[in-house]
Every structure is written in structure tokens, then in C-alpha cells.
Design an enzyme around this catalytic site. Sequence first.
Site, short mmCIF file in Angstrom:
data_model
loop_
_atom_site.label_atom_id
_atom_site.label_comp_id
_atom_site.label_asym_id
_atom_site.label_seq_id
_atom_site.Cartn_x
_atom_site.Cartn_y
_atom_site.Cartn_z
N ASP A 84 -54.67 -8.45 39.80
CA ASP A 84 -55.22 -7.70 40.92
C ASP A 84 -56.67 -8.16 41.10
OD1 ASP A 84 -54.85 -5.97 43.02
OD2 ASP A 84 -55.53 -4.22 41.93
N TYR A 178 -61.35 -13.25 52.15
CA TYR A 178 -62.80 -13.21 52.37
C TYR A 178 -63.47 -14.57 52.09
CZ TYR A 178 -62.04 -8.13 52.20
OH TYR A 178 -61.59 -6.84 52.42
N ASP A 179 -62.69 -15.62 51.83
CA ASP A 179 -63.26 -16.92 51.43
C ASP A 179 -64.38 -17.41 52.34
OD1 ASP A 179 -61.84 -17.18 49.15
OD2 ASP A 179 -60.38 -18.63 49.91
P1 IMP Z 1 -54.78 -9.47 45.47
O1 IMP Z 1 -55.00 -8.48 44.41
O2 IMP Z 1 -54.75 -10.91 44.96
O3 IMP Z 1 -53.62 -9.16 46.37
O4 IMP Z 1 -56.09 -9.43 46.40
C1 IMP Z 1 -56.46 -8.28 47.17
C2 IMP Z 1 -57.24 -8.73 48.38
O5 IMP Z 1 -58.46 -9.37 47.96
C3 IMP Z 1 -56.53 -9.77 49.24
O6 IMP Z 1 -55.78 -9.16 50.25
C4 IMP Z 1 -57.67 -10.57 49.83
O7 IMP Z 1 -58.17 -9.92 50.98
C5 IMP Z 1 -58.72 -10.50 48.77
N1 IMP Z 1 -58.69 -11.70 47.89
C6 IMP Z 1 -58.06 -11.84 46.71
N2 IMP Z 1 -58.28 -13.05 46.18
C7 IMP Z 1 -59.10 -13.68 47.07
C8 IMP Z 1 -59.68 -14.98 47.08
O8 IMP Z 1 -59.51 -15.82 46.18
N3 IMP Z 1 -60.44 -15.25 48.15
C9 IMP Z 1 -60.67 -14.39 49.18
N4 IMP Z 1 -60.14 -13.18 49.23
C10 IMP Z 1 -59.36 -12.82 48.16
#
Ligand code: IMP
Length: 234
Positions: A84, A178-179
Site C-alpha cells: 500500500d 502523482y508522478d
Molecule cells: P497503491 O497503494 O499502490 O494502490 O497507491 C495508492 C495511490 O497512490 C494510487 O492510486 C496513486 O494515485 C498513488 N501512487 C502509488 N504509487 C505511486 C507512484 O509510484 N507514483 C505516483 N503515484 C503513486
Amino acid sequence: MQAPAENIITIVLATGNLDKVKELRPLLENVSPLFKVTTLKELGVEIEVEETEETLEGNALLKARAIFNHLSKTLPFIIALADDTGLEVDALQGAPGVYSARYAPTAEGIAPTYEDNVRHLLHSLNGITNRNARFRTVIALKGSIPSGDNSFGFEHTAEGVVSGSITTEKRGNEGFGYDPLFLVDSTARTYAEMSTAEKNTLSHRALALKKAIADLKNIIENHGTPLTSTQKHQ
Ligand code: IMP
């Protein structure tokens, strides 16, 4: 040499994201010939886990436990791996954090797009000069590994953090989420200005995975049967 089938440890990745699987599989399979890395999709299993916890650690553990509980009935040795991720902005008291995927307000039942979240973050920081932020990933492992004549059960989490700041406008076209707004302190470029390969060497997720793999090796060394393909599990 082919590993004896009874020793195989199945590593199940919670993610269905093919880019993440491509990044994780070789790193994990490198640890031991006894590791067989697969995904829920490849196993034909669907498990929906609602992220109801208020911490990244809590949500990652929820997912790892759900997968482990479902599959450990049929697979003797298994490690469930879930992650997460959250973006923490100092001027927003750590928001969006655990709610990073659901940050921008939308109509009931509609998930915001990456673009919605990016726009909302820029709007929330409008006129604010302190733009310090960090990406944090927690990887949770829940497993059962061979240990002499028995098995050893464990639960573990590992964290990866990258410090940076939020730009005032989007920069770069690579990546996702958000990259384009996340300027990495150590490179002075946003994640979206890096190739996927470069991002994967230094990202919050890559750091968490490296830590998780090192911790996993320690757990196996201290509690499990050594992970060589020639070792017979009696
Ligand atoms: P998750 O836990 O990987 O699903 O990430 C939750 C949210 O964080 C995603 O929907 C993205 O908006 C953001 N996010 C996660 N990893 C990245 C990343 O490597 N780059 C940019 N945004 C990220």
C-alpha cells in the site's frame, strides 16, 4: 537443477498491475530456486479486500492476510505479498496519505482519476510555499515456510520512503498517479521525467521491496529450511 516439488514456496502477489508484477517477479525469484512467483490472476482467484484501515501498514496487512487465509488451505508453503502506498504532504498534515487513491472529491460511488487527484493536490497547495512531501510504501508479507519437519508462520512489514517536494505544475510524461508532481530530492527531477527503469531503481516501492527481500532472507535463515534446490524437505 529442478527444485523438489514438495519444497516449493509459492509467492502470491496481491497486485494485478502488470508493471508491478514485471518489476517484482525477477527480484523475488532471484532469492531462491524454490520460490515460484505468481499472481491472484494467474491462479484464477478473485479476492476483493476493502481498504478499511487508517494506515498503509494496516491496509497492506489486510490484503496479505486475506490472500494467505484463502490460499493456504490448498498450498502448503505460501507467502502472500501486498503493498500500500501513500503520498504525504507536510503542509497538508500528511494528506493525502492512506487516501491517495481517493483524494479528489467526486460524486458518490465514483473513484477520482489520476488527473482529478493531481488537479486537487495543486489546488490544495495553491499559494503555499512549503511543498515538502514524501512517498511511502509498506509491503506486507504473511507466510508459511518449511522449517525442518514442520512449517513456520510469520507476518512482517517493510517500508520504503523517498523524500521530495510537490511542483507547482506538471513536469514529464512518464509514470502514473502523482508522478508529474513529485520532484525527487536526490535527482531534482520528477518521477514522470524518469524512465520506468530508472524510477524502479530508486522508487519508494523499490526501496520497500529491497528491504522486504532482505528481511525475508533473514526470516528464512533464522526459522526456515535453507533455500537451496538440493535440500530435501523430509
Ligand atoms: P497503491 O497503494 O499502490 O494502490 O497507491 C495508492 C495511490 O497512490 C494510487 O492510486 C496513486 O494515485 C498513488 N501512487 C502509488 N504509487 C505511486 C507512484 O509510484 N507514483 C505516483 N503515484 C503513486
